[in-house]
Design an enzyme around this catalytic site. Sequence first.
Site: not given
Ligand code: FDA
Length: 309
Positions: A132, A182
């Site tokens: 991560d 990732r």
């Molecule tokens: P965004 O935040 O724009 O969300 C898109 C949509 O998804 C939103 O409109 C909402 O509806 C929905 N959504 C997103 N998060 C939600 C939640 N918690 N609850 C409900 N709905 C939600 N970060 C990091 O800094 N280091 C890392 O190593 C990782 N590793 C990692 C692995 C995997 C498999 C994932 C999916 C995520 C991570 N992350 C991470 C977290 C990442 O940085 C980020 O904070 C989250 O994925 C939320 O961002 P989105 O890309 O989903 O977009």
Amino acid sequence: MSVARNLLLAASTNVWLREHAMKTWFVRRSVARFMPGERIEDALAAAIGLHSKGAHAILTHLGESTATRAESEQVTEHYLEVLERVSDAGLDAHVSIKPTQLGLNLDSALCHRNVQRLVDRAGELRTLLWIDMESSRYVDATLDLFRQMRARSPFVGVALQAYLFRTERDVESLLPLGAALRLVKGAYLESANVAYPSKQAVDQNYYRLASRILGEYLRQGALLHIATHDAVLIERLTRLIASVEIPSTAYEFAMLYGIRMPLQRRLVAEGRPLRVLVSYGSHWFPWYMRRLAERPANLWFVVKAALGM
Ligand code: FDA
């Protein structure tokens, strides 16, 4: 970025709040939405459930910034056991670790030794171990760790954060390795000196970086995890994948357990490769605050749990 997001991210590092919130029954209850349980057995059962629905899992034991060397070694032993149990169960599941959980904040040589044991065992069992990416002050040390591990084994991948200005440069320097990457947006509280402050700019950078990596990996046969729940980005990237015929071995969508379930189901129904990161363990407070910060409306789940709804 919103005020609520910043407040929740600031709360994620508050020790007093952590100690009190973790004992509060309704907070504990609301966490269950994003975590199948605290034990490895809960996570393995979730992985089996995902498998039966056409998705695969990534398992991660919650915890970060371990306080002692002994603790970092215990976490290493735990992950060695997880790798064995995944293999014994015949599961196609990856494992994901945080460098500070394995001692990066204490002594980088200790962390390298711990991670090396895991990478070596993951390689023997032919399972991918993900590293991560934590807050920006750890990026150099994490990439250094990753490069050293990647020189030992192809069974290791690293997360990169689209909100950081530097990530474009990091991507360029990592692409020649053909390593598993990732791509995430980024989950920590960062200053405008190092990270794009607006969601729009982060999203644009995400698309740019993902396209760049996919274009390159189309030729190399390496793996990109498109780790986002952003339906617009997923749609755009799906179109790109179809238009340049990127093979399904070059990418997987990756999402978090319990988040955007209809989107997860839709991707599987469309035959897209999907991996779900399943978190478990008792050190869930900072991780849970980051999940609330990603969508402050999630605070409603805490309120509903408090009201017994
Ligand atoms: P965004 O935040 O724009 O969300 C898109 C949509 O998804 C939103 O409109 C909402 O509806 C929905 N959504 C997103 N998060 C939600 C939640 N918690 N609850 C409900 N709905 C939600 N970060 C990091 O800094 N280091 C890392 O190593 C990782 N590793 C990692 C692995 C995997 C498999 C994932 C999916 C995520 C991570 N992350 C991470 C977290 C990442 O940085 C980020 O904070 C989250 O994925 C939320 O961002 P989105 O890309 O989903 O977009």
